[in-house]
Write a protein that holds these residues in place. Structure first.
Motif, short mmCIF file in Angstrom:
data_model
loop_
_atom_site.label_atom_id
_atom_site.label_comp_id
_atom_site.label_asym_id
_atom_site.label_seq_id
_atom_site.Cartn_x
_atom_site.Cartn_y
_atom_site.Cartn_z
N UNK A 131 0.82 -1.22 0.00
CA UNK A 131 0.00 0.00 0.00
C UNK A 131 0.85 1.27 0.00
N UNK A 132 1.70 1.45 1.00
CA UNK A 132 2.55 2.65 1.05
C UNK A 132 3.52 2.75 -0.13
N UNK A 133 4.01 1.62 -0.63
CA UNK A 133 4.89 1.66 -1.79
C UNK A 133 4.14 2.23 -3.00
N UNK A 134 2.91 1.77 -3.18
CA UNK A 134 2.14 2.28 -4.31
C UNK A 134 1.68 3.72 -4.07
N UNK A 135 1.48 4.10 -2.81
CA UNK A 135 1.13 5.50 -2.54
C UNK A 135 2.28 6.40 -2.99
N UNK A 136 3.52 6.02 -2.61
CA UNK A 136 4.67 6.84 -3.03
C UNK A 136 4.78 6.86 -4.55
N UNK A 137 4.54 5.72 -5.17
CA UNK A 137 4.59 5.65 -6.64
C UNK A 137 3.60 6.63 -7.25
N UNK A 138 2.36 6.53 -6.81
CA UNK A 138 1.29 7.37 -7.38
C UNK A 138 1.49 8.85 -7.12
N UNK A 139 1.74 9.17 -5.86
CA UNK A 139 1.84 10.58 -5.49
C UNK A 139 3.07 11.22 -6.14
N UNK A 140 4.16 10.47 -6.17
CA UNK A 140 5.38 11.00 -6.78
C UNK A 140 5.20 11.25 -8.28
N UNK A 141 4.60 10.28 -8.95
CA UNK A 141 4.39 10.45 -10.39
C UNK A 141 3.37 11.56 -10.66
N UNK A 142 2.37 11.68 -9.78
CA UNK A 142 1.40 12.77 -9.94
C UNK A 142 2.10 14.12 -9.78
N UNK A 143 2.96 14.23 -8.80
CA UNK A 143 3.68 15.48 -8.58
C UNK A 143 4.57 15.80 -9.79
N UNK A 144 5.22 14.79 -10.30
CA UNK A 144 6.07 15.00 -11.48
C UNK A 144 5.23 15.55 -12.64
N UNK A 145 4.08 14.93 -12.86
CA UNK A 145 3.22 15.37 -13.96
C UNK A 145 2.70 16.79 -13.72
N UNK A 146 2.58 17.17 -12.46
CA UNK A 146 2.15 18.53 -12.13
C UNK A 146 3.30 19.54 -12.26
N UNK A 147 4.48 19.03 -12.51
CA UNK A 147 5.64 19.92 -12.69
C UNK A 147 6.37 20.23 -11.41
N UNK A 148 6.08 19.49 -10.34
CA UNK A 148 6.72 19.75 -9.04
C UNK A 148 7.97 18.86 -8.92
N UNK A 149 9.12 19.43 -8.56
CA UNK A 149 10.33 18.61 -8.42
C UNK A 149 10.12 17.48 -7.41
N UNK A 150 10.52 16.30 -7.79
CA UNK A 150 10.26 15.13 -6.93
C UNK A 150 11.17 13.97 -7.28
N UNK A 151 11.36 13.08 -6.32
CA UNK A 151 11.94 11.78 -6.63
C UNK A 151 10.93 11.04 -7.50
N UNK A 152 11.40 10.06 -8.24
CA UNK A 152 10.52 9.34 -9.17
C UNK A 152 10.48 7.87 -8.81
N UNK A 153 9.41 7.22 -9.23
CA UNK A 153 9.29 5.78 -9.03
C UNK A 153 9.73 5.08 -10.30
N UNK A 154 10.70 4.16 -10.17
CA UNK A 154 11.11 3.37 -11.33
C UNK A 154 10.33 2.05 -11.37
N UNK A 155 10.10 1.48 -10.20
CA UNK A 155 9.35 0.21 -10.16
C UNK A 155 8.81 -0.05 -8.77
N UNK A 156 7.70 -0.77 -8.75
CA UNK A 156 7.20 -1.35 -7.50
C UNK A 156 7.23 -2.85 -7.68
N UNK A 157 7.78 -3.52 -6.68
CA UNK A 157 7.98 -4.97 -6.77
C UNK A 157 7.41 -5.62 -5.51
N UNK A 158 6.69 -6.71 -5.65
CA UNK A 158 6.32 -7.46 -4.44
C UNK A 158 7.38 -8.52 -4.19
#
Ligand code: AMP
Ligand code: MG
Length: 493
Positions: A131-158
């Protein structure tokens, strides 16, 4: 297949900063499986996404195997957490795998979060759950798309493990993330608190080489370093405020000197405008509330500049403190400048008028009184700019104060080249239709934890293009329904 040449690592942190980390390997896990891979980011990093998607790629991204050329390490750092100092934090569940040079020539860290215990784990298990891994993935990629500087998600792995958390067993997961570095204010504090001024200097010099090479030959590099970091934080937090983002844990160990948003834990976006918005279940006092973020950023920068004082003027502490204080106090006007610029753009105001700050503040005041949806209002103001304020007015139960404001706004923009259609288009390029709405994020994370990844993939694709309204996505536009209740987020461990 992961071939020896899959990652062209060039590890400067490991090579130049011995003593700032512990060499360590990820834990072996039973069944590494890719949940989601960011193929576009892989291309940006010159990585072969087919190789990453393979079985051995999943093992590498889970930390279960180290690829050729990797020097996995856990970074040491300290941090002020909710105002109190913790001298020893560090990567307790993360490993820096190595540095890559991206297609634009920019050096970036590849880090795995959730790859097992390290020497910095203290009582923790070193793991992360899906859950938290995917939250970081989603929120980070959303921020990137909004143009806000952020770390990025390369992959989520179980990982194939089940991990015990407060609500019972949850699927174990690892987030592979990319950052322009993982140097934090807390990294400086770690060495400063031990009185290791030489190491603080080495870290500052490394940071300058890596992030601010223009300062290498500066006469006062450390003061300049502070200014740069200050300005990037001011700009970053102004952008958070302008999209309604609440980080949730602005501890100094979660402040990257690169100026990227980092460590998405109990973060969320506001729906109804309220400066007191708090989502984190552990933020009882509201220290990291939406409206407190600029002041907290300055507080964090004070902790940063304290570590630099001995470098700024070693032989004259009093003078160094004085200079540092002046530079720190400049944060507020610099922040306000960034913020006002953003707000002007969000409102389609061209040029500068002395009344702008008041105009913007008044809108915020009216929004707060009625808890008006922040994202919807700005988007609907673009419709109002073209002559039809009906939709925007409908967001207010009592639109009388808003009507007066609308008239002020109309007068301010009348006669500008950009008014009307052009103004609306410019506003739509800045004011998102789609943000990570809490109820939709939660729905996607809950489904993923139950094994259904479709809602996650769908919301991710929505958030990757936030400014362009698309048919069939109406459910992603509005705030949470009343029965969703107040939103609480947990720390992501
Ligand atoms: P965070 O709240 O993620 O910013 O983490 C604060 C500190 O706690 C960092 O030093 C983390 O490495 C550590 N930490 C958080 N979760 C865990 C965990 N599950 N196991 C070990 N260390 C952890
Ligand atoms: Mg952290």
């Amino acid at each position: 297949m992961i071939r020896p040449d899959t990652f062209a690592f060039d590890n400067t942190y490991a090579a130049e900063l011995e003593g700032f980390y512990a060499r360590w390997n990820g834990e072996r896990v039973p069944e590494p499986r890719i949940v989601h891979l960011n193929a576009k980011l892989a291309v940006e990093l010159s990585l072969d996404s087919d190789a990453l998607a393979s079985e051995s790629g999943a093992a590498v991204l889970a930390g279960s195997e180290a690829p050729e050329g990797a020097v996995p390490l856990a970074q040491a750092y300290a941090g002020h957490q909710f105002g109190g100092f913790s001298p020893q934090l560090g990567d307790g569940r993360a490993l820096l795998i190595g540095e890559l040079i991206d297609r634009h020539g920019v050096r970036r860290d590849l880090q795995l979060k959730g790859s097992g215990r390290t020497p910095f784990s203290r009582g923790g298990d070193g793991k992360a759950v899906l859950g938290p891994v995917l939250r970081e993935y989603l929120l980070g990629e959303a921020m990137h798309a909004l143009g806000v500087p952020t770390t990025r998600a390369l992959a989520a792995v179980t990982t194939g493990e089940q991990i015990m958390r407060q609500d019972g067993l949850e699927p174990g997961a690892v987030l592979a993330r990319v950052a322009s570095s993982h140097i934090r204010v807390g990294t400086f504090e770690f060495f400063s608190a031990r009185g290791e001024t030489d190491r603080v200097r080495r870290l500052a010099d490394y940071s300058i080489r890596r992030h601010f090479p223009d300062l290498i030959n500066s006469a006062d590099p450390y003061l300049q370093l502070f200014r740069e970091v200050r300005d990037r934080q001011a700009s970053l937090v102004a952008q958070w405020m302008a999209v309604g983002f609440v980080h949730g844990v602005m501890n100094t160990d979660n402040v990257a000197i690169s100026g990227e948003t980092i460590d998405y834990g109990p973060c969320a976006f506001i729906d109804g405008y309220d400066p007191g918005s708090v989502f984190s279940s552990i933020d009882h006092g509201g220290r990291y509330a939406y409206g407190n973020q600029p002041a907290i950023a300055q507080w964090n920068l004070a902790r940063f500049v304290e570590t630099l004082v001995p470098l700024i003027a070693a032989d004259d502490t009093e003078h160094a403190v004085q200079v540092a204080t002046t530079e720190l106090e400049a944060f507020q006007p610099i922040y306000q400048d960034f913020w006002l610029k953003r707000m002007r753009a969000k409102l389609g105001l061209a040029g500068v008028d002395v009344g702008d700050l008041d105009l913007v503040n008044e809108l915020h005041r009216i929004m707060a009184v009625q808890g008006v949806d922040f994202t919807l209002l700005f988007r609907r103001l673009a419709v109002a700019a073209q002559g039809d304020p009906t939709e925007a007015r409908a967001l207010f139960t009592d639109p009388s104060a808003f009507d007066i404001w609308l008239e002020r706004w109309r007068v301010r923009t009348a006669g500008e080249d950009g008014s009307g259609f052009g103004q609306a288009r410019a506003m739509d390029g800045l004011n998102p239709v789609y943000i990570p709405r809490n109820h939709k994020v939660q729905e996607a994370l809950d489904a993923a934890t139950e094994g259904d990844l479709d809602p996650f993939r769908r919301i991710l694709s929505v958030l990757e293009r936030p400014f362009e309204r698309r048919a069939g996505l109406e459910e992603y536009e509005g705030g949470a329904p009343d029965d969703f209740g107040p939103y609480r987020t947990f720390c992501g461990t």
